[in-house]
Scaffold this motif. Structure first.
Motif, PDB file in Angstrom:
ATOM      1  N   THR A 210      -7.064  78.525  45.345  1.00 21.75           N
ATOM      2  CA  THR A 210      -7.277  79.686  44.496  1.00 21.75           C
ATOM      3  C   THR A 210      -5.939  80.328  44.156  1.00 21.75           C
ATOM      4  O   THR A 210      -4.949  80.126  44.856  1.00 21.75           O
TER       5      THR A 210
ATOM      6  N   GLY B 209      -5.998  85.882  46.756  1.00 25.46           N
ATOM      7  CA  GLY B 209      -6.311  85.779  48.166  1.00 25.46           C
ATOM      8  C   GLY B 209      -7.555  86.530  48.595  1.00 25.46           C
ATOM      9  O   GLY B 209      -7.737  86.800  49.781  1.00 25.46           O
TER      10      GLY B 209
ATOM     11  N   ALA C 293      -7.240  84.702  53.641  1.00 29.68           N
ATOM     12  CA  ALA C 293      -5.934  84.190  53.200  1.00 29.68           C
ATOM     13  C   ALA C 293      -4.870  84.736  54.139  1.00 29.68           C
ATOM     14  O   ALA C 293      -4.249  85.765  53.845  1.00 29.68           O
TER      15      ALA C 293
ATOM     16  N   VAL D  35      -4.114  79.356  49.050  1.00 29.70           N
ATOM     17  CA  VAL D  35      -3.792  80.310  47.974  1.00 29.70           C
ATOM     18  C   VAL D  35      -2.510  79.811  47.315  1.00 29.70           C
ATOM     19  O   VAL D  35      -1.408  79.988  47.841  1.00 29.70           O
TER      20      VAL D  35
END
Length: 418
Positions: free
Chosen positions: A171, A174, A215, A378
């Protein structure tokens, strides 16, 4: 001396064979381990004796050739020797020197008195050659050369950050990711009775759950290096440090995804796995126990393309040394170039040095569907260089953001030592 060595070599061969022959299919583990250790120690002594025999034989051959050469030379009578034989005078330096030359420069042919005369004839040797080892004699003119490569120590640290092993979710932000879960495998279906109303008490309702992926951030701290080093070094310091810091981040990520406790950091796959088998031994295991671990995982997970074993290299060595009742190694098939099998009980395996060793009370092997372990990344690991803050020097540091969680605890199980 050579005869004694040969006799000792023969005794060691006999002792090594006796140690091996004593290991039977019914020999207990501790006794078998003791006999194997004894065999290895005997073979180490055998190698030393072999080397000593080789040195003895080589020295004997050299001495024989030297004696043959001395026998072929004709001694040249000298004035000093003739006078010493006829008149009883002490030998002179010249006669002793000629005698040494006649014997090929071997001072071993001279008597103690003759060697003293020879030494007395040369009071103070002079060394007048220009040398590279002395700075003022020429050493200042010899340049120092730096190799055009750098030796970097290595240590294996994979594979939990590898996309091919686990299921990865990458991604840009976070924010927390919630993964819905459901386990309906233990809910039964009841037999229906004619003309009877269906039960509606909520006892068969589906139960849902959730797993969270966060994250967590880990950093390498700053490494500060001078402007002069960056400019003058034969190597590109900044890329080199960046590569080393990247490996540091990778090692930490693998460790957290393997054994993290899930409290303020990733829930490692070893921590999140459930019990499959408890080994009878605190420091080893049997091949039957590996099969028990394999079959403790439901066949639905064993059919996954990501189903595999994971263990560290020391534990892998224990697996490779397991023997059957006939004394032969059980694990023999595989890659003949590396000497290691390509699969274990038909499944792939990953060597992970962050895994615990086979030690009392520790989880030394895990098996199951690694596709059920989710690694949240992340972005990518970041390496940054700070120039203004440390000016005129420079600073470099690395960051990594990730999390890990086992979505289905029934998918991966572990073997724990007694």
């Amino acid at each position: 001396m050579s005869t004694e060595l040969h006799e000792k070599r023969g005794r060691l061969v006999t002792q090594a064979r006796e140690a091996l022959d004593e290991i039977k299919s019914n020999t207990d583990e501790s006794r078998a381990a003791e006999l194997e250790s004894r065999h290895d120690a005997i073979m180490a002594d055998f190698d030393k004796v072999e080397k000593n025999i080789e040195r003895e034989e080589r020295q004997a051959a050299i001495e024989a050739r030297a004696e043959e050469l001395r026998a072929k030379k004709r001694p040249i009578p000298q004035d000093g020797e003739e006078r010493a034989a006829t008149q009883g005078d002490a030998p002179e330096y010249r006669g002793v020197f000629y005698k040494m030359l006649a014997n090929g420069g071997d001072i071993g042919e001279l008597s103690g008195e003759e060697r003293q005369i020879l030494r007395a004839g040369v009071q103070r040797p002079e060394f007048r050659a220009q040398t590279a080892g002395t700075t003022t004699a020429g050493g200042y003119t010899v340049p120092t050369t730096l190799a055009n490569f750098i030796v970097k120590s290595m240590a294996a640290w994979g594979p939990m950050y590898d996309d091919a092993i686990c299921t990865t979710i990458t991604t840009s932000g976070g924010e927390q990711i919630n993964i819905p879960t459901v386990d309906d495998t233990t809910v039964a279906v009841v037999k229906h009775t004619e003309a009877t109303a269906l039960t509606d008490d909520g006892g068969s309702d589906v139960t849902f759950g959730t797993k969270a992926l966060n994250a967590y951030v880990f950093d390498t701290e700053f490494i500060r290096f001078s402007m002069e080093l960056a400019a003058d070094s034969s190597f590109s310091i900044e890329p080199l440090l960046g590569e080393l810091l990247g490996e540091r981040l990778g090692r930490r990520a693998n460790t957290e995804l393997t054994t993290g406790d899930g409290t303020g950091d990733p829930n490692g796959i070893v921590t999140a796995s459930t019990l499959g088998v408890t080994a009878a031994s605190a420091t080893t295991f049997t091949f039957d126990e590996l099969m028990d671990l394999q079959h403790s995982v439901d066949p639905a997970y064993r059919g996954s393309p990501k189903a595999r074993f994971m263990l560290n290299d020391t534990t892998l060595k224990i697996v490779r040394k397991l023997k059957g009742g006939d004394g032969q190694y059980i694990w023999q098939m595989g890659n003949v170039q590396t000497g290691a099998p390509g699969s274990l009980l038909g499944y792939g395996y990953s060597v992970n040095q962050a895994m615990p060793a086979a030690t009392a009370g520790l989880k030394s092997i895990v098996f199951g569907d690694f596709g059920k372990y989710y690694v949240r990344k992340v972005g990518s690991p970041m390496i940054g260089v700070m120039r203004e803050r440390f000016w005129p020097d420079l600073g470099i540091a690395g960051l990594i953001r990730f999390d890990g969680e086992l979505g289905d605890t029934a998918a991966v199980k572990h073997l724990i030592q007694a």
